[in-house]
Design a protein around this motif. Structure first.
Motif, PDB file in Angstrom:
ATOM      1  N   GLY A 250       0.819  -1.214   0.000  1.00 26.21           N
ATOM      2  CA  GLY A 250       0.000   0.000   0.000  1.00 26.21           C
ATOM      3  C   GLY A 250       0.849   1.258   0.000  1.00 26.21           C
ATOM      4  O   GLY A 250       0.577   2.207  -0.744  1.00 26.21           O
ATOM      5  N   LEU A 251       1.897   1.274   0.824  1.00 23.08           N
ATOM      6  CA  LEU A 251       2.786   2.437   0.855  1.00 23.08           C
ATOM      7  C   LEU A 251       3.558   2.578  -0.455  1.00 23.08           C
ATOM      8  O   LEU A 251       3.776   3.695  -0.941  1.00 23.08           O
ATOM      9  CB  LEU A 251       3.762   2.313   2.032  1.00 23.08           C
ATOM     10  CG  LEU A 251       3.146   2.441   3.436  1.00 23.08           C
ATOM     11  CD1 LEU A 251       4.192   2.182   4.494  1.00 23.08           C
ATOM     12  CD2 LEU A 251       2.512   3.821   3.629  1.00 23.08           C
ATOM     13  N   GLY A 252       3.959   1.443  -1.018  1.00 28.75           N
ATOM     14  CA  GLY A 252       4.645   1.473  -2.307  1.00 28.75           C
ATOM     15  C   GLY A 252       3.745   2.020  -3.400  1.00 28.75           C
ATOM     16  O   GLY A 252       4.191   2.791  -4.270  1.00 28.75           O
ATOM     17  N   PHE A 253       2.472   1.638  -3.359  1.00 30.14           N
ATOM     18  CA  PHE A 253       1.521   2.154  -4.345  1.00 30.14           C
ATOM     19  C   PHE A 253       1.272   3.642  -4.126  1.00 30.14           C
ATOM     20  O   PHE A 253       1.163   4.408  -5.089  1.00 30.14           O
ATOM     21  CB  PHE A 253       0.196   1.389  -4.253  1.00 30.14           C
ATOM     22  CG  PHE A 253      -0.857   1.880  -5.209  1.00 30.14           C
ATOM     23  CD1 PHE A 253      -0.800   1.562  -6.555  1.00 30.14           C
ATOM     24  CD2 PHE A 253      -1.892   2.681  -4.748  1.00 30.14           C
ATOM     25  CE1 PHE A 253      -1.766   2.031  -7.442  1.00 30.14           C
ATOM     26  CE2 PHE A 253      -2.863   3.155  -5.628  1.00 30.14           C
ATOM     27  CZ  PHE A 253      -2.785   2.830  -6.983  1.00 30.14           C
ATOM     28  N   LEU A 254       1.193   4.067  -2.861  1.00 24.69           N
ATOM     29  CA  LEU A 254       0.971   5.475  -2.549  1.00 24.69           C
ATOM     30  C   LEU A 254       2.096   6.346  -3.096  1.00 24.69           C
ATOM     31  O   LEU A 254       1.887   7.519  -3.412  1.00 24.69           O
ATOM     32  CB  LEU A 254       0.839   5.661  -1.035  1.00 24.69           C
ATOM     33  CG  LEU A 254       0.520   7.070  -0.526  1.00 24.69           C
ATOM     34  CD1 LEU A 254      -0.815   7.563  -1.088  1.00 24.69           C
ATOM     35  CD2 LEU A 254       0.504   7.094   0.997  1.00 24.69           C
ATOM     36  N   TRP A 255       3.291   5.785  -3.231  1.00 20.78           N
ATOM     37  CA  TRP A 255       4.442   6.490  -3.802  1.00 20.78           C
ATOM     38  C   TRP A 255       4.082   7.052  -5.183  1.00 20.78           C
ATOM     39  O   TRP A 255       4.539   8.133  -5.566  1.00 20.78           O
ATOM     40  CB  TRP A 255       5.618   5.527  -3.900  1.00 20.78           C
ATOM     41  CG  TRP A 255       6.924   6.148  -4.286  1.00 20.78           C
ATOM     42  CD1 TRP A 255       7.436   6.312  -5.540  1.00 20.78           C
ATOM     43  CD2 TRP A 255       7.909   6.673  -3.389  1.00 20.78           C
ATOM     44  NE1 TRP A 255       8.662   6.901  -5.496  1.00 20.78           N
ATOM     45  CE2 TRP A 255       8.987   7.135  -4.182  1.00 20.78           C
ATOM     46  CE3 TRP A 255       8.002   6.794  -1.997  1.00 20.78           C
ATOM     47  CZ2 TRP A 255      10.140   7.705  -3.625  1.00 20.78           C
ATOM     48  CZ3 TRP A 255       9.141   7.360  -1.446  1.00 20.78           C
ATOM     49  CH2 TRP A 255      10.183   7.805  -2.251  1.00 20.78           C
ATOM     50  N   PHE A 256       3.263   6.304  -5.909  1.00 25.67           N
ATOM     51  CA  PHE A 256       2.872   6.704  -7.265  1.00 25.67           C
ATOM     52  C   PHE A 256       1.451   7.280  -7.321  1.00 25.67           C
ATOM     53  O   PHE A 256       1.096   7.950  -8.287  1.00 25.67           O
ATOM     54  CB  PHE A 256       2.950   5.501  -8.210  1.00 25.67           C
ATOM     55  CG  PHE A 256       4.286   4.817  -8.201  1.00 25.67           C
ATOM     56  CD1 PHE A 256       5.373   5.387  -8.832  1.00 25.67           C
ATOM     57  CD2 PHE A 256       4.455   3.607  -7.528  1.00 25.67           C
ATOM     58  CE1 PHE A 256       6.617   4.755  -8.814  1.00 25.67           C
ATOM     59  CE2 PHE A 256       5.685   2.980  -7.507  1.00 25.67           C
ATOM     60  CZ  PHE A 256       6.776   3.553  -8.146  1.00 25.67           C
TER      61      PHE A 256
END
Length: 360
Positions: A250-256
């Motif tokens: 989720g945090l990795g996706f929020l990066w984008f």
């Protein structure tokens, strides 16, 4: 898979036994999921763009959203892929709970995938016919809850816990299946309704997942569950690995996905993540606490229900637009302000939910 490998390597070096600790594997799963997401994210986004899998913006939505037309969607594929890989790497694959959450999350993701593809093919916001979408969601939710009910080994696994009252537990019997079904389907659609602004849904999902991961760890530990006077659910602790993977992904996706978003989650992500939260809460017997911590999702859903009911009964709208985040946009709030304030609300609600572990 790697847990099996480290167990084997323990024969040669006892130091590898450290990987048996849930806390270590949970932290590693968070980091694994995050870094994999950030590394492969640009390639996934580029591929989605090259396939012209782009967002279709509602004609009746805020005018500021028209600029989002053409932004790649179905980024939830990245989240699902990373969650699956990370969980399979670091979780104990002998746990029935791990397979239940993976099955439910993946199945709801596939339903969302079909919905997204139809929206793109038709070039409008109408995807799957609602009754078919609801039908398949119901089938998956019933399979998961019936299996959990049939495989329950102790009454604690099917009793309803009432927050703040340590002595109050309600035997549900077959009502467990009904409640579980409502929680999974309801939370899946609630997260889907919330996913209307850049990053609005994914961080609350991460926060709630972190809290559920902690609850799973505590509920699966004999000493901690006894100290906090919550039911002990043998094997539930392994779900902290899944929750860790969800947090990292989720945090990795929020990066984008942070404003202005490079990619949107799509139904493939929102339906899957909502179902994941629901099934974890059911297993650890904290459905009511989930509704508290996920109060933002409940609010978004309630705003739609109230809006539709009011318009059909009186011909008048309660909000300028539903879900409620659009109401605040039309009142003049900039999109980032709506997003951050809703994040803050979720953080407070998660704190209240976690307080129920001690205030009993």
């Amino acid at each position: 898979m790697l847990l099996w490998l480290t167990d084997y390597l323990t024969i040669f070096d006892g130091g590898f036994s450290v990987f048996r600790y849930l806390t270590l594997r949970t932290m590693i799963s968070v980091m694994t999921a995050f870094f994999v997401s950030v590394m492969i994210g640009p390639y996934v986004i580029a591929k989605l763009g090259s396939l012209q899998l782009s967002q279709t913006v509602r004609d009746d939505g805020p005018e500021s959203h028209l600029s989002k037309t053409g932004t790649p969607t179905m980024g939830g594929v990245l989240i699902l892929m990373v969650i699956l890989i990370t969980t399979l790497l670091w979780a104990d694959l002998g746990s029935r709970y791990i397979w239940v959450v993976l099955f439910t999350t993946t199945a709801f993701g596939l339903i969302g995938l079909a919905d997204d593809l139809l929206k793109i093919w038709r070039k409008n916001s109408a995807g799957l016919v609602p009754r078919w979408k609801y039908f398949w969601q119901s089938v998956v939710a019933m399979i998961a809850t019936i299996y959990l009910f049939a495989s329950a080994q102790t009454p604690a696994e099917t009793n309803l816990i009432v927050p703040f009252f340590k002595e109050v537990t309600i035997p549900l019997g077959l009502g467990f299946v009904v409640l579980g079904y409502l929680i999974i389907v309801g939370m899946s659609n609630a997260v889907n309704l919330t996913d209307g602004l850049d990053g609005l849904a994914v961080l609350p999902v991460v926060l709630v997942s972190a809290a559920l991961g902690l609850i799973a760890y505590v509920a699966g530990n004999v000493e901690f569950s006894d100290y906090l006077q919550i039911p002990y659910i043998a094997g539930a602790g392994e779900l902290s690995i899944f929750c860790g993977a969800l947090i990292g992904a989720g945090l990795g996706f929020l990066w984008f996905n942070t404003y202005p978003a490079q990619v949107f989650m799509g139904d493939v992500g929102s339906l899957a993540l909502g179902a994941a939260l629901g099934v974890v809460a059911i297993i650890v017997r904290h459905e009511i606490v989930l509704l508290i911590m996920g109060g933002l999702f409940v609010l978004e859903t309630a705003s739609v229900i109230v809006q539709v009911a009011s318009f059909r009964l009186t011909g008048k709208r309660v909000f300028r637009m539903a879900p409620i985040h659009h109401h605040f946009e039309l009142k003049g709030w900039p999109e980032p302000r709506v997003i951050v304030r809703f994040w803050i609300i979720t953080l407070i609600l998660v704190t209240i939910g976690l307080s129920t572990l001690k205030l009993r």
